[in-house]
Design a protein around this motif. Structure first.
Motif, PDB file in Angstrom:
ATOM      1  N   ARG B  31      -3.401   5.015   3.542  1.00 43.49           N
ATOM      2  CA  ARG B  31      -2.037   4.751   3.089  1.00 43.49           C
ATOM      3  C   ARG B  31      -1.988   3.492   2.245  1.00 43.49           C
ATOM      4  NH1 ARG B  31       0.701   6.495   8.726  1.00 43.49           N
ATOM      5  NH2 ARG B  31       0.642   8.750   8.326  1.00 43.49           N
ATOM      6  N   TYR B  33       0.839   1.016  -0.034  1.00 45.62           N
ATOM      7  CA  TYR B  33       2.245   0.674  -0.238  1.00 45.62           C
ATOM      8  C   TYR B  33       2.377  -0.319  -1.383  1.00 45.62           C
ATOM      9  CZ  TYR B  33       2.684   2.401   4.591  1.00 45.62           C
ATOM     10  OH  TYR B  33       2.633   3.151   5.735  1.00 45.62           O
ATOM     11  N   PHE B  95      -3.181   0.555   4.729  1.00 52.78           N
ATOM     12  CA  PHE B  95      -2.983   0.842   6.146  1.00 52.78           C
ATOM     13  C   PHE B  95      -3.814   2.069   6.490  1.00 52.78           C
ATOM     14  CE2 PHE B  95      -0.236   1.024   9.918  1.00 52.78           C
ATOM     15  CZ  PHE B  95      -0.205   2.372  10.247  1.00 52.78           C
ATOM     16  N   ARG B  98      -4.022   6.010  12.505  1.00 56.02           N
ATOM     17  CA  ARG B  98      -4.944   6.405  13.562  1.00 56.02           C
ATOM     18  C   ARG B  98      -4.259   7.395  14.492  1.00 56.02           C
ATOM     19  NH1 ARG B  98      -9.351   2.929  14.400  1.00 56.02           N
ATOM     20  NH2 ARG B  98      -9.282   1.005  13.188  1.00 56.02           N
ATOM     21  N   GLY B 101      -1.677   7.140  18.504  1.00 55.52           N
ATOM     22  CA  GLY B 101      -0.672   6.091  18.588  1.00 55.52           C
ATOM     23  C   GLY B 101      -1.222   4.684  18.550  1.00 55.52           C
ATOM     24  N   MET B 102      -2.518   4.535  18.213  1.00 56.28           N
ATOM     25  CA  MET B 102      -3.046   3.169  18.128  1.00 56.28           C
ATOM     26  C   MET B 102      -2.419   2.460  16.938  1.00 56.28           C
ATOM     27  SD  MET B 102      -7.078   3.563  18.958  1.00 56.28           S
ATOM     28  CE  MET B 102      -7.325   1.830  18.646  1.00 56.28           C
ATOM     29  N   GLN B 103      -2.079   1.221  17.149  1.00 53.79           N
ATOM     30  CA  GLN B 103      -1.376   0.489  16.114  1.00 53.79           C
ATOM     31  C   GLN B 103      -2.346  -0.174  15.163  1.00 53.79           C
ATOM     32  OE1 GLN B 103       1.568   1.046  15.792  1.00 53.79           O
ATOM     33  NE2 GLN B 103       2.488   1.494  17.763  1.00 53.79           N
ATOM     34  N   GLU B 104      -2.020  -0.125  13.932  1.00 50.52           N
ATOM     35  CA  GLU B 104      -2.784  -0.810  12.894  1.00 50.52           C
ATOM     36  C   GLU B 104      -1.859  -1.765  12.167  1.00 50.52           C
ATOM     37  OE1 GLU B 104      -6.959  -0.382  12.027  1.00 50.52           O
ATOM     38  OE2 GLU B 104      -5.318  -1.606  11.278  1.00 50.52           O
ATOM     39  N   THR B 105      -2.395  -2.432  11.214  1.00 45.79           N
ATOM     40  CA  THR B 105      -1.636  -3.438  10.482  1.00 45.79           C
ATOM     41  C   THR B 105      -1.646  -3.108   9.009  1.00 45.79           C
ATOM     42  OG1 THR B 105      -2.190  -5.153  12.063  1.00 45.79           O
ATOM     43  CG2 THR B 105      -1.556  -5.881   9.874  1.00 45.79           C
ATOM     44  N   GLN B 106      -0.534  -3.350   8.340  1.00 48.45           N
ATOM     45  CA  GLN B 106      -0.540  -3.263   6.886  1.00 48.45           C
ATOM     46  C   GLN B 106      -1.139  -4.566   6.352  1.00 48.45           C
ATOM     47  OE1 GLN B 106       3.005  -2.092   4.788  1.00 48.45           O
ATOM     48  NE2 GLN B 106       3.463  -0.419   6.189  1.00 48.45           N
ATOM     49  N   TYR B 107      -2.237  -4.430   5.627  1.00 48.27           N
ATOM     50  CA  TYR B 107      -2.906  -5.584   5.039  1.00 48.27           C
ATOM     51  C   TYR B 107      -2.460  -5.730   3.590  1.00 48.27           C
ATOM     52  CZ  TYR B 107      -5.983  -5.462   9.092  1.00 48.27           C
ATOM     53  OH  TYR B 107      -6.477  -5.474  10.375  1.00 48.27           O
ATOM     54  N   PHE B 108      -2.037  -6.928   3.255  1.00 48.40           N
ATOM     55  CA  PHE B 108      -1.512  -7.174   1.921  1.00 48.40           C
ATOM     56  C   PHE B 108      -2.561  -7.790   1.003  1.00 48.40           C
ATOM     57  CE2 PHE B 108       3.037  -6.355   1.859  1.00 48.40           C
ATOM     58  CZ  PHE B 108       3.293  -6.148   3.200  1.00 48.40           C
ATOM     59  N   GLY B 109      -2.447  -7.446  -0.266  1.00 43.75           N
ATOM     60  CA  GLY B 109      -3.234  -8.109  -1.291  1.00 43.75           C
ATOM     61  C   GLY B 109      -2.558  -9.406  -1.717  1.00 43.75           C
TER      62      GLY B 109
END
Lengths: 114, 117
Positions: B31, B33, B95, B98, B101-109
């Motif tokens: 994903r 964004y 992003f 998974r 329901g495991m949580q991930e993080t949106q990583y920003f540039g």
């Protein structure tokens, strides 16, 4: 329509003391909340998050509290350090794990003085 | 994992010109964004992709804006006929969804700062 609000544009704290940053939201369908830290000329960096099924999450010096009835979350930093000086954004999402976008607050600029 | 990269980091253009920004997400992140941040505000969602499919677009994304993610890897954001109101920081985040329901993080540039004169 500001669904996520950070009403304090700035906060100044003495080194070693607690910093408390606040965030309010209006959409009861949000199921995940995050805090990001941002330095000038950089992208936001993830700090800590909390699912709506919890009311507290801790990671080292950082603790996030969620009060769903009040639609309020807060970030506590203890003890505060000068390197924590940055802009802090809270963000909320609906259906986060299914690709839900983040809705951000306006940010709070934290200044930690030595 | 080299993080999310964005190019260029800065762009100055004259009103009416077209600009294109590129985002390279973390590999295997399905994903991607795009957000826009103006002074004194938090980032605002523009659009997102799952693999190569553009699944949601904000009302902020006028018809002068177009985004692509042709092979499900990097993405481009083009602004045609730029206006002074387009001046902002354009942020990309990736992003990895998974199962379970495991949580991930949106990583920003780091963002691309656009100034339209």
């Amino acid at each position: 329509d500001q669904q996520v609000k950070q009403n304090s544009p700035s906060l100044s704290v003495q080194e070693g003391r607690i910093s408390i940053l606040n965030c309010d939201y209006t959409n009861s369908m949000f199921d995940y909340f995050l805090w990001y830290k941002k330095y000038p000329a950089e992208g936001p960096t993830f700090l800590i998050s909390i699912s709506s099924i919890k009311d507290k999450n801790e990671d080292g010096r950082f603790t996030v509290f969620l009060n769903k009835s009040a639609k309020h979350l807060s970030l506590h930093i203890v003890p505060s350090q000068p390197g924590d000086s940055a802009v802090y954004f809270c963000a909320a999402s609906r259906g986060y794990n299914q690709g839900g976008k983040l809705i951000f607050g306006q940010g709070t600029e934290l200044s930690v003085k030595p | 994992d080299t993080g999310v990269s964005q190019n260029p980091r800065h762009k100055i253009t004259k009103r009416g010109q077209n600009v294109t920004f590129r985002c390279d997400p973390i590999s295997e992140h399905n994903r991607l964004y795009w957000y826009r941040q103006t002074l004194g505000q938090g980032p605002e969602f523009l659009t997102y992709f799952q693999n190569e499919a553009q699944l949601e677009k904000s009302r902020l994304l006028s018809d002068r804006f177009s985004a692509e993610r042709p092979k499900g890897s990097f993405s481009t954001l083009e602004i045609q006929r730029t206006e002074q109101g387009d001046s902002a920081m354009y942020l990309c985040a990736s992003f990895k969804s998974r199962a379970g329901g495991m949580q991930e993080t949106q990583y920003f540039g780091p963002g691309t700062r656009l100034l339209v004169l």
